[in-house]
Scaffold this motif. Structure first.
Motif, PDB file in Angstrom:
ATOM      1  N   VAL A 485       0.816  -1.211   0.000  1.00  9.18           N
ATOM      2  CA  VAL A 485       0.000   0.000   0.000  1.00  9.18           C
ATOM      3  C   VAL A 485       0.850   1.261   0.000  1.00  9.18           C
ATOM      4  O   VAL A 485       0.337   2.357  -0.229  1.00  9.18           O
ATOM      5  CB  VAL A 485      -0.972   0.033   1.202  1.00  9.18           C
ATOM      6  CG1 VAL A 485      -1.822  -1.221   1.242  1.00  9.18           C
ATOM      7  CG2 VAL A 485      -0.223   0.207   2.519  1.00  9.18           C
ATOM      8  N   THR A 486       2.137   1.125   0.254  1.00  9.18           N
ATOM      9  CA  THR A 486       3.030   2.279   0.320  1.00  9.18           C
ATOM     10  C   THR A 486       3.969   2.265  -0.876  1.00  9.18           C
ATOM     11  O   THR A 486       4.767   1.331  -1.021  1.00  9.18           O
ATOM     12  CB  THR A 486       3.856   2.264   1.616  1.00  9.18           C
ATOM     13  OG1 THR A 486       2.978   2.209   2.736  1.00  9.18           O
ATOM     14  CG2 THR A 486       4.737   3.504   1.713  1.00  9.18           C
ATOM     15  N   VAL A 502       0.253   2.162 -12.024  1.00  5.74           N
ATOM     16  CA  VAL A 502      -0.281   1.214 -13.007  1.00  5.74           C
ATOM     17  C   VAL A 502      -1.344   1.899 -13.858  1.00  5.74           C
ATOM     18  O   VAL A 502      -2.184   2.651 -13.344  1.00  5.74           O
ATOM     19  CB  VAL A 502      -0.881  -0.012 -12.284  1.00  5.74           C
ATOM     20  CG1 VAL A 502      -1.676  -0.885 -13.247  1.00  5.74           C
ATOM     21  CG2 VAL A 502       0.224  -0.815 -11.610  1.00  5.74           C
ATOM     22  N   THR A 503      -1.313   1.655 -15.159  1.00  7.99           N
ATOM     23  CA  THR A 503      -2.335   2.226 -16.054  1.00  7.99           C
ATOM     24  C   THR A 503      -3.147   1.153 -16.768  1.00  7.99           C
ATOM     25  O   THR A 503      -4.202   1.448 -17.325  1.00  7.99           O
ATOM     26  CB  THR A 503      -1.687   3.134 -17.111  1.00  7.99           C
ATOM     27  OG1 THR A 503      -0.771   2.363 -17.903  1.00  7.99           O
ATOM     28  CG2 THR A 503      -0.940   4.286 -16.450  1.00  7.99           C
ATOM     29  N   SER A 525      -8.182  -3.426  -3.475  1.00  9.77           N
ATOM     30  CA  SER A 525      -7.195  -3.520  -4.551  1.00  9.77           C
ATOM     31  C   SER A 525      -7.522  -2.576  -5.698  1.00  9.77           C
ATOM     32  O   SER A 525      -6.617  -2.068  -6.369  1.00  9.77           O
ATOM     33  CB  SER A 525      -7.109  -4.956  -5.074  1.00  9.77           C
ATOM     34  OG  SER A 525      -6.624  -5.825  -4.079  1.00  9.77           O
ATOM     35  N   VAL A 526      -8.813  -2.331  -5.946  1.00 14.20           N
ATOM     36  CA  VAL A 526      -9.184  -1.471  -7.072  1.00 14.20           C
ATOM     37  C   VAL A 526      -8.725  -0.038  -6.837  1.00 14.20           C
ATOM     38  O   VAL A 526      -8.588   0.738  -7.794  1.00 14.20           O
ATOM     39  CB  VAL A 526     -10.700  -1.514  -7.345  1.00 14.20           C
ATOM     40  CG1 VAL A 526     -11.143  -2.936  -7.646  1.00 14.20           C
ATOM     41  CG2 VAL A 526     -11.505  -0.937  -6.191  1.00 14.20           C
ATOM     42  N   HIS A 527      -8.492   0.328  -5.564  1.00 15.91           N
ATOM     43  CA  HIS A 527      -8.019   1.672  -5.272  1.00 15.91           C
ATOM     44  C   HIS A 527      -6.506   1.718  -5.075  1.00 15.91           C
ATOM     45  O   HIS A 527      -5.930   2.807  -4.980  1.00 15.91           O
ATOM     46  CB  HIS A 527      -8.739   2.213  -4.036  1.00 15.91           C
ATOM     47  CG  HIS A 527     -10.221   2.366  -4.248  1.00 15.91           C
ATOM     48  ND1 HIS A 527     -10.762   3.301  -5.097  1.00 15.91           N
ATOM     49  CD2 HIS A 527     -11.274   1.676  -3.736  1.00 15.91           C
ATOM     50  CE1 HIS A 527     -12.071   3.198  -5.098  1.00 15.91           C
ATOM     51  NE2 HIS A 527     -12.413   2.212  -4.284  1.00 15.91           N
ATOM     52  N   LEU A 528      -5.879   0.564  -5.018  1.00 11.84           N
ATOM     53  CA  LEU A 528      -4.411   0.522  -5.027  1.00 11.84           C
ATOM     54  C   LEU A 528      -3.877   0.595  -6.444  1.00 11.84           C
ATOM     55  O   LEU A 528      -2.843   1.221  -6.703  1.00 11.84           O
ATOM     56  CB  LEU A 528      -3.925  -0.780  -4.378  1.00 11.84           C
ATOM     57  CG  LEU A 528      -3.911  -0.876  -2.862  1.00 11.84           C
ATOM     58  CD1 LEU A 528      -3.379  -2.237  -2.446  1.00 11.84           C
ATOM     59  CD2 LEU A 528      -3.038   0.228  -2.260  1.00 11.84           C
TER      60      LEU A 528
END
Length: 622
Positions: A485-486, A502-503, A525-528
């Motif tokens: 997360v960091t 990530v794109t 995960s969708v917001h990471l």
């Protein structure tokens, strides 16, 4: 809810002048060998990077949904328990002392609880109590629990005292860590003391003993002795004689087209005249064998995807032994890159979809971070995760009983052995849901003297593998510090990982009843991940959420390309769609796998000849 958003054409990806050559050169330059990983890869710097940073703060309650009951089972805690045993959590320790002290300071609340319980027990004694089990509680389905006055009183006494025991934890007003630990102890104690677990109280067991002249108890004792003689020393969940890999399971036609020290690469035989140009590379977890993705015909993800026109390649991990102790995250990330190189060359393409399951998704996410850092992200046309936990914050009980000291001790133990035995991890998973995965089979196997059922998922679950000591240590540190997360908190193959950069589009699947990777935690995960994400919430638990074919008439899922911060908002905004998420995923693959081309007439290529028929050789290693 948008149910047809998956038909939207994905944005075109920029092309490189010499994609496959550039990709192969960049990834292989990291290791200095043509393709095979020999086990000498340097350790991932996850531990070194993460240890210098503070553990990220847990997100606010609202981010998880204030009413959410889902808690994660973070990897570090699971892997600690696999070393020291899951039963360590049954010891209340100082949490128990603090609970007793807190209750002593609340005499009025404690008095009301005791008085209320005593009053209800008095009603039980004289036959006036209306307490009864839930209609869904299968433990007490036998009519004798209701019809027999003595058994009814036993059951009601259990229900009353069990509820009071659980309520006392709330009455104590404990801090979060103590509350999580004592809740676990109370609930599992109540579960263990159920009269249905007692051979002299369970009416079904007594009837079986009478009908068989005691033979059922004799069979039960034999089953008990057999199960306790070997790890994981929990009741057997499946009849292992019912299946054979390569005959009943993992029989989708294909071949091994690459074998390294670390993995075999399987390519599956197309069954359609045309295939999509961008193939799929499937990365399974390292904890069990790969064939969770290729179970019995009709229940195989691989079979389904191949039938849809998808080119499918799959990594089959080698079962490591003591001599492979040095394999860490760097080794496994490099292995995924090696597999990608081979897929690009065999399929003659410069893009592919990476689809990963469970802990394999952690490895693939680190691989994605490396690709982003080295300018190779456009090798992926899509990125998919199945029941994978990347953000391990807000981890409930598991965080409350894990410490850096335990992590260090667990890593030292597996280093001394050279690996973590997968059978130990199987015991951990069982004790996470003792009612369903321990006591249910206790009654079936030992009290009734029956054999467990034949079920492909449970057979796969029992077919455990080892985990290399260095990978165990790296996963422990990754989980302890919640490093993903960091940005930059973990480094693999010299690349600091920043998933926010990530794109590529992602497809994230979770199971609504998952007890290992709860859906609300997977949702984060969708917001990471940067890029557009499509989140799918499948029915069932950890594995059943994945093995959920269209033939399952009870299957449903919620899906949306809109992902609010609060997972509970996602739940409220999206109604269940009848059917399997496999169908939705195939449609998503159709927009992320390019156009069509004639299916190849042979497997492999000149540089990657067929080495063996699927399921390969590594899957049989014990």
């Amino acid at each position: 809810m948008s149910t047809d958003a998956n038909t939207e054409k994905a944005a075109p990806k920029p092309r490189r002048a010499s994609p496959r050559k550039a990709a192969a050169t960049t990834s292989r330059a990291r290791k200095g060998s043509p393709r095979a990983v020999t086990g000498s890869a340097t350790r991932s710097t996850a531990a070194r990077s993460a240890s210098s940073r503070p553990t990220p703060a847990a997100p606010p309650d609202r981010a998880m949904g204030a009413d959410s009951v889902d808690v994660a089972a973070p990897l570090d805690s699971l892997l600690v328990d696999a070393v020291f045993g899951p039963l360590r959590r049954f010891n209340p320790g100082m949490s128990g002392l603090r609970m007793a002290a807190r209750l002593a300071t609340r005499p009025q609340k404690l008095g009301r609880r005791v008085a209320g319980t005593a009053g209800e027990l008095a009603k039980v004694a004289v036959g006036f109590s209306s307490v009864e089990p839930s209609a869904k509680d299968r433990r007490f389905a036998e009519q004798a629990w209701t019809d027999n006055a003595w058994l009814r009183r036993v059951l009601q006494t259990y229900l009353v005292t069990g509820q009071a025991t659980k309520d006392l934890v709330g009455d104590a007003g404990l801090r979060w860590k103590d509350r999580e630990r004592m809740t676990f102890v109370a609930e599992n104690l109540v579960e263990a003391l159920s009269p249905s677990n007692n051979p002299f109280l369970n009416p079904a067991a007594l009837k079986a003993a009478l009908d068989t002249g005691g033979t059922s108890y004799a069979r039960g004792l034999r089953n008990f002795a057999t199960d306790m003689a070997v790890k994981p020393r929990v009741p057997a969940m499946v009849d292992t004689s019912a299946f054979n890999v390569g005959q009943d399971l993992a029989i989708t036609p294909g071949a091994v087209v690459l074998r390294t020290e670390v993995f075999e690469l399987l390519q599956y035989t197309p069954t359609t005249e045309t295939v999509r140009t961008a193939p799929m590379l499937l990365v399974p977890p390292t904890i069990n064998k790969y064939y969770v993705a290729d179970l019995a015909p009709g229940r195989s993800m691989v079979e389904h995807f191949v039938a849809s026109g998808q080119q499918v390649f799959l990594v089959s991990w080698r079962n490591p032994s003591r001599k492979h102790a040095a394999w860490g995250l760097d080794t496994y990330v490099q292995a995924v890159l090696d597999a990608m190189d081979a897929v690009e060359q065999i399929a003659e393409t410069d893009q592919q979809v990476l689809f990963s399951l469970c802990a394999g998704g952690i490895i693939s996410s680190l691989t994605l971070g490396h690709l982003v850092n080295t300018g190779q992200e456009d090798r992926l046309s899509g990125f998919s995760l199945g029941v994978t936990l990347l953000d391990q914050s807000r981890a409930g009980l598991m965080s409350s009983v894990t410490s850096p000291e335990l992590v260090r001790a667990a890593a030292a133990k597996s280093r001394a052995d050279g690996y973590l035995d997968g059978r130990s991890l199987a015991a951990v998973f069982a004790w996470l849901r003792p009612g369903d995965l321990v006591w249910n089979y206790w009654v079936n196997n030992y009290l009734l003297g029956k054999q467990p059922p034949a079920f492909d998922v449970l057979y796969w679950n029992a077919d455990t593998t080892r985990m290399a000591a260095e990978l165990h240590a790296d996963f422990l540190q990754l989980g302890l510090h919640n490093s993903l997360v960091t940005p930059g908190a973990v480094t693999v193959l010299g690349s600091p990982v920043d998933l926010s950069k990530v794109t590529v589009d992602s497809y994230v699947v979770a199971g609504i009843a998952d007890h290992i990777c709860p859906w609300a935690s997977c949702y984060r995960s969708v917001h990471l991940l940067g890029g557009r994400s499509r989140f799918v919430l499948s029915t069932s638990g950890h594995i059943a959420a994945l093995v959920n074919p269209p033939t399952n008439k009870k299957a449903s899922y919620r899906v949306s390309d809109t992902t609010p911060t609060d997972p509970q908002q996602f739940l409220a905004d999206n109604e269940p769609v009848q059917g399997s998420w496999w169908t939705d995923y195939v449609a998503w693959l159709g927009t992320h796998s390019g156009g069509s081309k004639p299916a190849p007439t042979s497997l492999g290529d000149a540089a990657h000849p067929v080495l063996a028929a699927a399921p390969g050789t590594y899957v049989f290693a014990t």
